[in-house]
Design a protein around this motif. Sequence first.
Motif, PDB file in Angstrom:
ATOM      1  N   GLY A  81       0.750  -1.322  -0.088  1.00  7.20           N
ATOM      2  CA  GLY A  81      -0.046   0.075   0.026  1.00  7.20           C
ATOM      3  C   GLY A  81       0.938   1.191  -0.058  1.00  7.20           C
ATOM      4  N   PRO A  82       0.106   2.418   0.156  1.00  8.26           N
ATOM      5  CA  PRO A  82       0.965   3.493  -0.127  1.00  8.26           C
ATOM      6  C   PRO A  82       2.163   3.847   1.182  1.00  8.26           C
ATOM      7  CG  PRO A  82      -1.445   4.156  -0.147  1.00  8.26           C
ATOM      8  CD  PRO A  82      -1.240   2.780   0.362  1.00  8.26           C
ATOM      9  N   ILE A  83       3.164   4.453   0.471  1.00  5.55           N
ATOM     10  CA  ILE A  83       4.340   4.836   1.505  1.00  5.55           C
ATOM     11  C   ILE A  83       4.113   6.352   1.934  1.00  5.55           C
ATOM     12  CG2 ILE A  83       6.774   4.699   1.623  1.00  5.55           C
ATOM     13  CD1 ILE A  83       5.241   2.047   1.542  1.00  5.55           C
ATOM     14  N   SER A  84       4.651   6.643   3.186  1.00  2.26           N
ATOM     15  CA  SER A  84       4.716   7.921   3.660  1.00  2.26           C
ATOM     16  C   SER A  84       6.138   8.425   3.617  1.00  2.26           C
ATOM     17  CB  SER A  84       4.026   8.126   4.963  1.00  2.26           C
ATOM     18  OG  SER A  84       2.838   7.477   5.279  1.00  2.26           O
ATOM     19  N   VAL A  85       6.878   7.586   4.059  1.00  3.65           N
ATOM     20  CA  VAL A  85       8.236   7.943   4.161  1.00  3.65           C
ATOM     21  C   VAL A  85       9.192   6.844   3.407  1.00  3.65           C
ATOM     22  CG1 VAL A  85      10.373   8.369   5.417  1.00  3.65           C
ATOM     23  CG2 VAL A  85       8.167   9.161   6.072  1.00  3.65           C
ATOM     24  N   LEU A  86       9.968   7.018   2.328  1.00  2.00           N
ATOM     25  CA  LEU A  86      10.726   6.148   1.709  1.00  2.00           C
ATOM     26  C   LEU A  86      12.107   6.208   1.872  1.00  2.00           C
ATOM     27  CD1 LEU A  86      11.425   3.781  -0.541  1.00  2.00           C
ATOM     28  CD2 LEU A  86      11.350   5.871  -2.167  1.00  2.00           C
ATOM     29  N   ILE A  87      12.862   5.434   2.643  1.00  2.00           N
ATOM     30  CA  ILE A  87      14.277   5.229   2.745  1.00  2.00           C
ATOM     31  C   ILE A  87      14.905   4.450   1.920  1.00  2.00           C
ATOM     32  CG2 ILE A  87      15.947   5.081   4.507  1.00  2.00           C
ATOM     33  CD1 ILE A  87      13.705   5.722   6.857  1.00  2.00           C
ATOM     34  N   ASN A  88      15.810   5.136   1.080  1.00  2.00           N
ATOM     35  CA  ASN A  88      16.512   4.395  -0.051  1.00  2.00           C
ATOM     36  C   ASN A  88      17.892   3.995   0.522  1.00  2.00           C
ATOM     37  OD1 ASN A  88      14.865   3.520  -2.324  1.00  2.00           O
ATOM     38  ND2 ASN A  88      14.927   5.986  -2.768  1.00  2.00           N
ATOM     39  N   ASN A  89      17.924   2.920   1.315  1.00  2.00           N
ATOM     40  CA  ASN A  89      19.234   2.319   1.743  1.00  2.00           C
ATOM     41  C   ASN A  89      19.968   1.281   0.874  1.00  2.00           C
ATOM     42  OD1 ASN A  89      21.090   1.838   4.268  1.00  2.00           O
ATOM     43  ND2 ASN A  89      20.222  -0.170   4.004  1.00  2.00           N
ATOM     44  N   ALA A  90      19.297   0.620   0.144  1.00  2.00           N
ATOM     45  CA  ALA A  90      20.135  -0.410  -0.544  1.00  2.00           C
ATOM     46  C   ALA A  90      21.045   0.163  -1.189  1.00  2.00           C
ATOM     47  CB  ALA A  90      18.923  -1.079  -1.665  1.00  2.00           C
ATOM     48  N   GLY A  91      22.212  -0.774  -1.287  1.00  2.00           N
ATOM     49  CA  GLY A  91      23.596  -0.294  -2.118  1.00  2.00           C
ATOM     50  C   GLY A  91      24.323  -1.480  -1.965  1.00  2.00           C
ATOM     51  N   VAL A  92      25.163  -1.496  -2.991  1.00  2.00           N
ATOM     52  CA  VAL A  92      26.253  -2.470  -3.277  1.00  2.00           C
ATOM     53  C   VAL A  92      27.371  -1.844  -3.290  1.00  2.00           C
ATOM     54  CG1 VAL A  92      24.681  -4.453  -3.936  1.00  2.00           C
ATOM     55  CG2 VAL A  92      25.464  -3.106  -5.590  1.00  2.00           C
ATOM     56  N   ALA A  93      28.710  -2.691  -3.071  1.00  2.00           N
ATOM     57  CA  ALA A  93      30.007  -1.948  -3.303  1.00  2.00           C
ATOM     58  C   ALA A  93      30.421  -1.884  -4.443  1.00  2.00           C
ATOM     59  CB  ALA A  93      30.918  -2.763  -2.529  1.00  2.00           C
ATOM     60  N   GLY A  94      30.252  -2.740  -5.457  1.00  2.01           N
ATOM     61  CA  GLY A  94      30.595  -2.643  -6.977  1.00  2.01           C
ATOM     62  C   GLY A  94      32.065  -3.236  -6.886  1.00  2.01           C
ATOM     63  N   PRO A  95      32.481  -3.266  -8.174  1.00  3.59           N
ATOM     64  CA  PRO A  95      33.857  -3.500  -8.231  1.00  3.59           C
ATOM     65  C   PRO A  95      34.999  -2.651  -7.557  1.00  3.59           C
ATOM     66  CG  PRO A  95      33.222  -2.417 -10.252  1.00  3.59           C
ATOM     67  CD  PRO A  95      31.948  -2.654  -9.195  1.00  3.59           C
ATOM     68  N   ILE A  96      36.062  -3.439  -7.015  1.00  2.00           N
ATOM     69  CA  ILE A  96      37.193  -2.751  -6.479  1.00  2.00           C
ATOM     70  C   ILE A  96      38.292  -2.957  -7.046  1.00  2.00           C
ATOM     71  CG2 ILE A  96      38.385  -2.953  -4.026  1.00  2.00           C
ATOM     72  CD1 ILE A  96      35.818  -4.108  -2.671  1.00  2.00           C
ATOM     73  N   GLY A  97      39.104  -1.834  -7.140  1.00  2.00           N
ATOM     74  CA  GLY A  97      40.349  -1.871  -7.881  1.00  2.00           C
ATOM     75  C   GLY A  97      40.377  -0.678  -8.845  1.00  2.00           C
ATOM     76  N   GLY A  98      41.391  -0.577  -9.581  1.00  2.00           N
ATOM     77  CA  GLY A  98      41.692   0.294 -10.672  1.00  2.00           C
ATOM     78  C   GLY A  98      40.690   0.240 -11.708  1.00  2.00           C
ATOM     79  N   ILE A  99      39.928   1.340 -12.203  1.00  2.00           N
ATOM     80  CA  ILE A  99      39.066   1.280 -13.245  1.00  2.00           C
ATOM     81  C   ILE A  99      39.186   0.433 -14.227  1.00  2.00           C
ATOM     82  CG2 ILE A  99      39.637   3.258 -14.348  1.00  2.00           C
ATOM     83  CD1 ILE A  99      36.430   4.145 -14.264  1.00  2.00           C
ATOM     84  N   GLU A 100      40.366   0.494 -14.800  1.00  2.68           N
ATOM     85  CA  GLU A 100      40.853  -0.363 -16.031  1.00  2.68           C
ATOM     86  C   GLU A 100      40.468  -2.071 -15.520  1.00  2.68           C
ATOM     87  OE1 GLU A 100      44.560  -0.014 -13.699  1.00  2.68           O
ATOM     88  OE2 GLU A 100      42.700   1.089 -14.176  1.00  2.68           O
ATOM     89  N   THR A 101      40.712  -2.405 -14.303  1.00  2.00           N
ATOM     90  CA  THR A 101      40.273  -3.898 -13.976  1.00  2.00           C
ATOM     91  C   THR A 101      38.798  -4.028 -13.575  1.00  2.00           C
ATOM     92  OG1 THR A 101      40.644  -3.381 -11.470  1.00  2.00           O
ATOM     93  CG2 THR A 101      42.718  -3.692 -13.066  1.00  2.00           C
ATOM     94  N   ASN A 102      37.978  -2.986 -13.527  1.00  5.24           N
ATOM     95  CA  ASN A 102      36.697  -3.174 -13.239  1.00  5.24           C
ATOM     96  C   ASN A 102      36.030  -4.148 -14.181  1.00  5.24           C
ATOM     97  OD1 ASN A 102      35.750  -0.229 -11.512  1.00  5.24           O
ATOM     98  ND2 ASN A 102      37.319  -1.711 -11.110  1.00  5.24           N
ATOM     99  N   ASP A 103      34.955  -5.068 -13.768  1.00  9.02           N
ATOM    100  CA  ASP A 103      34.527  -5.865 -14.632  1.00  9.02           C
ATOM    101  C   ASP A 103      33.071  -5.000 -15.079  1.00  9.02           C
ATOM    102  OD1 ASP A 103      31.774  -7.873 -14.544  1.00  9.02           O
ATOM    103  OD2 ASP A 103      33.582  -8.691 -15.640  1.00  9.02           O
ATOM    104  N   PRO A 104      32.734  -4.953 -16.336  1.00  2.00           N
ATOM    105  CA  PRO A 104      31.480  -4.301 -16.763  1.00  2.00           C
ATOM    106  C   PRO A 104      30.267  -4.310 -16.029  1.00  2.00           C
ATOM    107  CG  PRO A 104      33.024  -4.633 -18.631  1.00  2.00           C
ATOM    108  CD  PRO A 104      33.269  -5.515 -17.372  1.00  2.00           C
ATOM    109  N   ASP A 105      30.232  -5.757 -15.924  1.00  3.28           N
ATOM    110  CA  ASP A 105      28.932  -6.491 -15.309  1.00  3.28           C
ATOM    111  C   ASP A 105      28.641  -5.956 -13.820  1.00  3.28           C
ATOM    112  OD1 ASP A 105      27.923  -7.703 -17.621  1.00  3.28           O
ATOM    113  OD2 ASP A 105      28.722  -9.792 -17.185  1.00  3.28           O
ATOM    114  N   GLU A 106      29.766  -6.005 -13.029  1.00  2.00           N
ATOM    115  CA  GLU A 106      30.021  -5.738 -11.690  1.00  2.00           C
ATOM    116  C   GLU A 106      29.452  -4.153 -11.659  1.00  2.00           C
ATOM    117  OE1 GLU A 106      33.234  -6.749  -9.368  1.00  2.00           O
ATOM    118  OE2 GLU A 106      33.150  -8.909 -10.210  1.00  2.00           O
ATOM    119  N   TRP A 107      30.201  -3.389 -12.761  1.00  4.26           N
ATOM    120  CA  TRP A 107      29.953  -1.998 -12.510  1.00  4.26           C
ATOM    121  C   TRP A 107      28.255  -1.527 -12.722  1.00  4.26           C
ATOM    122  CZ3 TRP A 107      33.264   2.364 -12.649  1.00  4.26           C
ATOM    123  CH2 TRP A 107      32.607   3.809 -13.047  1.00  4.26           C
TER     124      TRP A 107
END
Length: 250
Positions: free
Chosen positions: A71-97
Amino acid sequence: MSGRSILVTAGASGIGRAIAELFHARGDRVIVCDVDQAALDSIAAALPGIVTSRTDVADPAAVAAMIDRVGPISVLINNAGVAGPIGGIETNDPDEWARCFAVNVHGAFHTIHAVAPAMRAAGEGAIINISTASTVTGLPGRSAYVASKWALEGLTRNVAREFGPAGIRVNAIRPGFMDTERMRGLMARAAERLQRPVAEVEAEALGYISMRTKIQPSEIGEMAWFLASDAARHITAQIIGVDGNAEWEG
């Protein structure tokens, strides 16, 4: 009960759980979504009356179905988050990004998109997005995470302008060095990588925080409570740090 319905994404553990516990203790109807069923079962057992939903916020159909159920929401708290790839950007996996943005940015869009019609109809509402102090300091090796949180802050400010005439407030919180299991794990891994004691690595990190302090999850809950309250009825489009003033990260 206050009559308010509060949705906390990724609310079954860590900062999200602390926020959910605080709002529940103060009489709100709290809905928690998460992808971790065991954590959802744990918070449901601990907080009688809480509503739980196993929902991945990166899935727009799942988010829409959840809102239809609760049902209707009065207060939305967007807390969901993931760390993503770690390391130099040239090593980042595109799917993880891409997954990092799918949760941290698109997930917030999906939830805002789903709750906005009822908030507009009510002529009021509060949306609180959880960002990070790392948007201020920068954090090498974590480009996906920092970039996604910058996007979340941009979304916060822009949606605040869109929703202001409807009486809906949109703000963000920047947590700092959190005293959580997740942060303890990060410190342990950093210490192992650097071949140094954990206490030494933590002390160095705290040395770049003006107040030399870790932040308790309950402090983020208290700020969220304030931003959702009538005391903050004219506060919108703000990015508020609860971090002891993070000066730098490395």
